[in-house]
Scaffold this motif. Structure first.
Motif, PDB file in Angstrom:
ATOM      1  N   THR A  44       0.820  -2.816 -12.405  1.00  0.00           N
ATOM      2  CA  THR A  44       1.722  -2.317 -11.355  1.00  0.00           C
ATOM      3  C   THR A  44       1.077  -1.126 -10.667  1.00  0.00           C
ATOM      4  O   THR A  44       0.512  -0.244 -11.321  1.00  0.00           O
ATOM      5  CB  THR A  44       3.083  -1.938 -11.970  1.00  0.00           C
ATOM      6  OG1 THR A  44       3.678  -3.138 -12.493  1.00  0.00           O
ATOM      7  CG2 THR A  44       4.024  -1.339 -10.941  1.00  0.00           C
ATOM      8  N   HIS A  73       5.402   5.143   0.915  1.00  0.00           N
ATOM      9  CA  HIS A  73       5.226   4.774  -0.501  1.00  0.00           C
ATOM     10  C   HIS A  73       5.291   3.258  -0.708  1.00  0.00           C
ATOM     11  O   HIS A  73       6.159   2.594  -0.122  1.00  0.00           O
ATOM     12  CB  HIS A  73       6.360   5.352  -1.352  1.00  0.00           C
ATOM     13  CG  HIS A  73       6.380   6.834  -1.477  1.00  0.00           C
ATOM     14  ND1 HIS A  73       5.965   7.489  -2.613  1.00  0.00           N
ATOM     15  CD2 HIS A  73       6.794   7.803  -0.635  1.00  0.00           C
ATOM     16  CE1 HIS A  73       6.134   8.799  -2.463  1.00  0.00           C
ATOM     17  NE2 HIS A  73       6.639   9.014  -1.264  1.00  0.00           N
ATOM     18  N   LYS A  98       5.288   0.445  -4.125  1.00  0.00           N
ATOM     19  CA  LYS A  98       5.169   0.102  -5.554  1.00  0.00           C
ATOM     20  C   LYS A  98       5.041  -1.418  -5.595  1.00  0.00           C
ATOM     21  O   LYS A  98       5.948  -2.129  -5.137  1.00  0.00           O
ATOM     22  CB  LYS A  98       6.405   0.562  -6.336  1.00  0.00           C
ATOM     23  CG  LYS A  98       6.341   0.192  -7.806  1.00  0.00           C
ATOM     24  CD  LYS A  98       7.564   0.688  -8.560  1.00  0.00           C
ATOM     25  CE  LYS A  98       7.503   0.253 -10.008  1.00  0.00           C
ATOM     26  NZ  LYS A  98       8.732   0.639 -10.736  1.00  0.00           N
ATOM     27  N   PHE A 152      11.813   7.787  -5.584  1.00  0.00           N
ATOM     28  CA  PHE A 152      11.936   6.345  -5.810  1.00  0.00           C
ATOM     29  C   PHE A 152      13.309   6.058  -6.412  1.00  0.00           C
ATOM     30  O   PHE A 152      13.769   6.783  -7.284  1.00  0.00           O
ATOM     31  CB  PHE A 152      10.845   5.842  -6.762  1.00  0.00           C
ATOM     32  CG  PHE A 152      11.027   4.395  -7.146  1.00  0.00           C
ATOM     33  CD1 PHE A 152      10.851   3.402  -6.203  1.00  0.00           C
ATOM     34  CD2 PHE A 152      11.420   4.051  -8.427  1.00  0.00           C
ATOM     35  CE1 PHE A 152      11.044   2.063  -6.535  1.00  0.00           C
ATOM     36  CE2 PHE A 152      11.614   2.716  -8.778  1.00  0.00           C
ATOM     37  CZ  PHE A 152      11.417   1.723  -7.826  1.00  0.00           C
ATOM     38  N   CYS A 202       1.505   2.042  -7.978  1.00  0.00           N
ATOM     39  CA  CYS A 202       2.286   2.955  -7.136  1.00  0.00           C
ATOM     40  C   CYS A 202       1.294   3.696  -6.254  1.00  0.00           C
ATOM     41  O   CYS A 202       0.392   4.363  -6.765  1.00  0.00           O
ATOM     42  CB  CYS A 202       3.071   3.961  -7.985  1.00  0.00           C
ATOM     43  SG  CYS A 202       4.506   3.216  -8.745  1.00  0.00           S
ATOM     44  N   VAL A 223       3.961   9.248  -7.631  1.00  0.00           N
ATOM     45  CA  VAL A 223       5.208   8.505  -7.367  1.00  0.00           C
ATOM     46  C   VAL A 223       6.220   9.414  -6.665  1.00  0.00           C
ATOM     47  O   VAL A 223       6.880   9.002  -5.717  1.00  0.00           O
ATOM     48  CB  VAL A 223       5.819   7.960  -8.681  1.00  0.00           C
ATOM     49  CG1 VAL A 223       7.083   7.147  -8.394  1.00  0.00           C
ATOM     50  CG2 VAL A 223       4.802   7.126  -9.431  1.00  0.00           C
TER      51      VAL A 223
END
Ligand code: BEZ
Ligand code: FE
Length: 302
Positions: A239, A229, A231, A118, A241, A114
């Protein structure tokens, strides 16, 4: 050579017994922990930490250097800079934790790191909108479909997007309150998405602190392979990422945080100036790129 270790590298029996007794004493000190999971974590940590100390025969000077390293990491960490996450990243601990918690499931898209950039609550853009918001870089058309592992499209999936600009900076590193090169959108009724972004370019992880010093000392690069990126979240789905990486990037094999997965590398097709974009956008005399990244979500709980 240390007097405690024989020529064959063997720790003499009496010495080994003393070291083992200490390890067992510390492990036993957690026997009364109320929380069984905490007990498991602390006892395993103790066993592995002591095994490391004993295997490398850590010197007291090395122990002091280790403490100084962690102290420096603590001093440089604040609400904008998290040196301990960087440490976890460059040791592969972040990616190993992600691997453990995002088990392979049918053809579900692989997860990856991640990172620290973010931000919750990035602005929503319509399908076909531009996440760049003025950040410098080559325009890049990104499109794809979100499906489940059953092959059915996932309408209304929320897709959060963020990336570094052409200078290698995320908006949170600009030093002002600008929001750029980050946004979110939702897939349409057929699970499709499309948007404008910037063609990803390589950038270094923050390397002016102790983690950067460690990388330099061992001859490792702080550079991350070029990526965008994602998500992706949707009801009933795990979920995800992840990133999309750029095929042909020289850094794919040496990513500083071990985030690259072959399954996430795509062709970013370069378009010459004047090639009409899919949505008729006027790009003047600029070159642009395009990529397709289809995403498969595992079911929740998989
Ligand atoms: C990132 O991709 O944004 C990132 C990941 C790990 C460390 C630093 C940055
Ligand atoms: Fe990144």
């Amino acid at each position: 050579m240390s007097e405690q270790i024989s020529a064959a590298g063997q720790v003499p029996a009496e010495q080994r017994a003393r070291e083992q007794a200490l390890t067992e004493q510390v492990v036993a000190s957690f026997d009364q922990a109320q929380d069984a999971r905490l007990q498991q974590l602390m006892q395993a940590l103790t066993r592995h930490l002591h095994a490391f100390l004993r295997e490398v025969r850590l010197t007291e000077e090395e122990w002091r250097q280790g403490i100084a390293f962690l102290t420096h990491a603590g001093h440089i960490t604040d609400d904008k800079r998290q040196e301990f996450i960087l440490l976890s990243d460059v040791l592969g601990a972040s990616m190993q934790t992600i691997a453990i918690n995002n088990q392979a499931y049918a053809d579900a898209t692989e997860a990856t790191v991640v990172g620290p950039f973010f931000v919750e609550g990035a602005p929503q853009i319509p399908l076909g909108g531009d996440i760049a918001a003025g950040a410098p870089g080559q325009p890049c058309w990104v499109e794809g479909t979100v499906t489940g592992t059953d092959g059915k499209p996932v309408p209304g999936a929320r897709i959060e997007l963020w990336e570094a600009d052409d200078d290698g900076f995320y908006d949170v590193q600009y030093g002002d309150d600008r929001v750029a090169a980050r946004a979110h959108l939702f897939t349409d009724d057929e699970g499709n998405y499309r948007f404008w972004a910037l063609t990803p370019t390589p950038y270094p992880i923050p390397h002016d602190g102790p983690v950067g010093g460690l990388l330099a000392a061992v001859g490792r690069s702080p550079m991350r392979a070029s990526h965008l990126h994602f998500k992706v979240s949707a009801e009933g789905c795990r979920t995800l990422c992840t990133h999309v990486f750029v095929r042909g990037d020289d850094l794919l094999g040496t990513d500083a945080v071990f985030g690259v997965k072959d399954s996430l590398i795509r062709d970013f097709e370069q378009q010459s100036a004047g090639t009409p974009p899919p949505d008729g956008r006027d790009l003047g005399n600029a070159t642009w790129a395009r990529v397709r990244f289809d995403i498969v979500l595992a079911p929740a709980g998989a």
